[in-house]
Enzyme design. Structure first.
Site, short mmCIF file in Angstrom:
data_model
loop_
_atom_site.label_atom_id
_atom_site.label_comp_id
_atom_site.label_asym_id
_atom_site.label_seq_id
_atom_site.Cartn_x
_atom_site.Cartn_y
_atom_site.Cartn_z
N GLY A 21 18.58 103.61 -46.72
CA GLY A 21 19.54 104.63 -47.14
C GLY A 21 19.95 105.58 -46.04
N CYS A 61 36.97 89.00 -71.13
CA CYS A 61 37.95 88.52 -70.16
C CYS A 61 38.97 87.61 -70.87
CB CYS A 61 37.22 87.73 -69.07
SG CYS A 61 38.33 86.81 -67.98
N CYS A 117 34.74 83.81 -62.86
CA CYS A 117 35.70 83.46 -63.90
C CYS A 117 36.04 81.97 -63.85
CB CYS A 117 36.95 84.31 -63.70
SG CYS A 117 38.02 84.39 -65.14
N CYS A 149 38.34 88.99 -65.47
CA CYS A 149 37.20 89.21 -64.58
C CYS A 149 37.70 89.64 -63.21
CB CYS A 149 36.42 87.91 -64.37
SG CYS A 149 35.47 87.37 -65.76
N CYS A 176 38.36 83.78 -69.41
CA CYS A 176 37.11 83.03 -69.58
C CYS A 176 36.23 83.60 -70.68
CB CYS A 176 36.34 82.95 -68.27
SG CYS A 176 35.49 84.47 -67.85
#
Lengths: 258, 303
Positions: free
Chosen positions: B36, B245, B276, B270, B248
């Site tokens: 980080g 979606c 997808c 998606c 899909c």
């Protein structure tokens, strides 16, 4: 009240190269006591305040502070992390220009709440309630809580800055010309408010001002500075009613009588 | 003689010179050692403008080897300009195999998404970061923000979340949502939607972040704790979508709104195109999916 001071300053000096900022300043500050530092501009008042609040490091001398656990700590030997922690919990610093002490882009509520969040408060409801409470204590309407300070007047900004500093219940507050730049009626209300808060909370404060009236209203004790040195110190009423040093006499006699 | 499109460029392997790659690898190693923490590095000029992924490209160039398989996504899609160009760039300067399949890739360079397909040990996710400093918009001084990171003074980060709740009644930050790494550094996960934040937590893949213009690299090593900041009474939540979606029929994935015409017609699909397509190839059909599905060639080997 204990019979031990809160802050002990011994032979504090700050030089800017060969120029004197302030020289050989010593005093004790007791809990709940308000000390005024007066003098004309350039007399070293602000240098002294900045040294005491560790925003500047002095050239020589020491200052010790009695922490909440009763331990004496020498300020200039503490690590930066400890000093900054002290600065946002046990101390407050009220700037002359509120824009220096506030975050102008975030709301009033967040300004008050910042210190709480900095010490680990993670309850939004509680932070908000505390902010509301403090805004009302400094006479700012609750419905201004989500306004940014740039939408506030000068006097309101100054009051907001005071609330922001006092929210963590500090024991020592430094004030640099807290009423500077405000018109007299606003000044009077701010002084009234400050006086009330200082007595209610038992705050110790060091107030730097060039305004003797402010010093008389707020402080019990005062130090008069000239050219970086203390020329006279004592109880405020004594110094103002019976000035001994020639410079203090000049200062007192220069007050405009209306 | 001018080089033709198909020819391998006569640059050093992966475009950057070896000294530069060593310098960047050192920054990456330091970043991994201090999860980080933003490591400054001597960012190079790249043959693309700032803001197009110069940081991510430099990180990828420094870690890529001849056996790697590279996938590049831009907002989840493999077929947008940025993704296609960066993929072509590495095909040309490093002659590596490229793919659009998440599972087959060893290095995935991403702009603002984490793939829906779970990542595995050994995979590296390289993020393109525009502004690495999470405190930037609250505290403009870099000297001050570095001190705040050093002293772990993160109260200010909550000021931003407080402002959100005060203004909108909830935490309205939806992307670049600040996270705390391993209980120490607060980090900007780059402008990924906060939907992807939980995927970073204890991810088996190594996550590297490169900011070219800002000259910073940081990292989240595998299996590292990544916690999104929040309030006790306003806990962190990811976005939810009220419909699946349109192509899909996937649920619990991040969806993009696509405008279909100028009469207000739109659909939600998606954002991860690979996910997808894979679902459609497996026979899943959404409400607006075409009848037949065209299978695409997904992996191109090195030449």
């Amino acid at each position: 009240m204990t019979d031990e001071p809160l802050l002990r300053v011994a032979a504090l000096s700050k030089f800017y190269g060969s120029r004197v900022g302030c020289e050989n300043i010593s005093f004790d500050l007791w809990p709940g006591e308000v000390l005024a530092v007066v003098g004309e501009s350039g007399s070293g008042k602000t240098t002294l305040l900045n040294c005491l609040s560790t925003r500047l490091l002095p050239s020589s001398g020491t200052a010790s502070y009695r922490m909440r656990d009763g331990q004496w700590r020498e300020l200039y030997r503490m690590s930066e992390a400890e000093r900054r922690f002290l600065m946002r919990t046990d101390w407050g610093f009220v700037h002359q220009n509120p824009a220096d002490g506030l975050r102008m882009t975030v709301s009033a509520g967040a300004n008050v709440g910042e210190r709480l969040m900095a010490v680990g408060d993670r309850q939004y409801g509680k932070i908000r309630a505390t902010a509301v409470d403090w805004l009302s204590r400094v006479e700012i309407d609750e419905d201004r809580i989500d306004d940014a300070p740039r939408a506030f007047s000068g006097g309101m900004r100054q009051r907001l800055q005071i609330a922001r500093n006092l929210v963590t219940g500090p024991r020592l507050v430094f004030m640099d010309e807290p009423t500077g730049g405000l018109d007299v009626s606003v000044q009077a209300r701010l002084l009234d408010l400050l006086r009330g808060l200082v007595t209610d909370l038992g705050l110790a404060a060091i107030v730097v001002t060039h305004d003797l009236a402010v010093a008389r209203l707020l402080s019990q004790r005062m130090m008069v500075m000239k050219d970086g040195r203390v020329v006279e110190s004592g109880l405020t009423d004594r110094v103002l009613d019976d000035p001994r040093a020639p410079y203090t006499q000049l200062l007192v006699s220069s007050i405009l009588q209306v | 003689m001018t080089a033709r499109e198909t020819e391998i460029a006569t640059y050093n392997f992966a475009y950057l010179d070896e000294q530069t790659k060593r310098m960047i690898r050192r920054a990456i190693l330091k970043g991994i050692a201090i999860p980080g923490y933003q490591v400054p590095f001597a960012s190079r000029e790249m043959p693309m403008p700032y803001g197009w992924g110069t940081g991510g490209v430099q990180v990828t160039a420094s870690i890529i080897g001849p056996d790697d398989v590279l996938k590049v996504i831009d907002q989840g899609a493999d077929d947008t300009t940025n993704a296609v160009s960066i993929r072509a760039f590495f095909k040309k300067v490093a002659n590596v195999a490229v793919t659009t399949e998440t599972a087959k890739a060893t290095i995935i360079q991403t702009r603002h998404r984490i793939p829906e397909h779970p990542l595995n040990t050994g995979q590296v996710l390289v993020f393109q970061v525009p502004i690495p400093e999470p405190l930037r918009f609250l505290e403009p001084r870099e000297t001050e923000t570095r001190k705040m990171h050093a002293l772990e003074e993160y109260g200010l980060m909550h000021v931003k979340l407080y402002e959100d709740i005060a203004r909108h009644g909830r935490i309205a930050t939806t992307y670049a949502y600040p996270v705390k790494i391993e209980g120490r550094y607060v980090m900007d996960p780059s402008p990924t939607p906060k939907f992807d934040n939980p995927k970073m937590h204890r991810s088996p893949a190594l996550q590297l972040f490169g900011a070219g213009r800002e000259k910073r690299i940081y990292a989240v090593p595998p299996f590292t704790e990544v916690v999104s900041l929040d309030f006790e009474d306003h806990p962190f939540e990811v976005q939810t979508f009220d419909q699946p979606c349109a192509l899909c029929a996937a649920e619990n994935v991040h969806l993009d709104e696509v405008i279909l015409d100028d009469h207000g017609g739109h659909m939600f699909v998606c954002s991860d195109t690979d996910h997808c397509e894979k679902r459609r190839a497996d026979g899943h059909r959404g409400s607006l999916a075409p009848e037949t599905h065209l299978a695409l060639e997904k992996t191109e080997p090195a030449q």
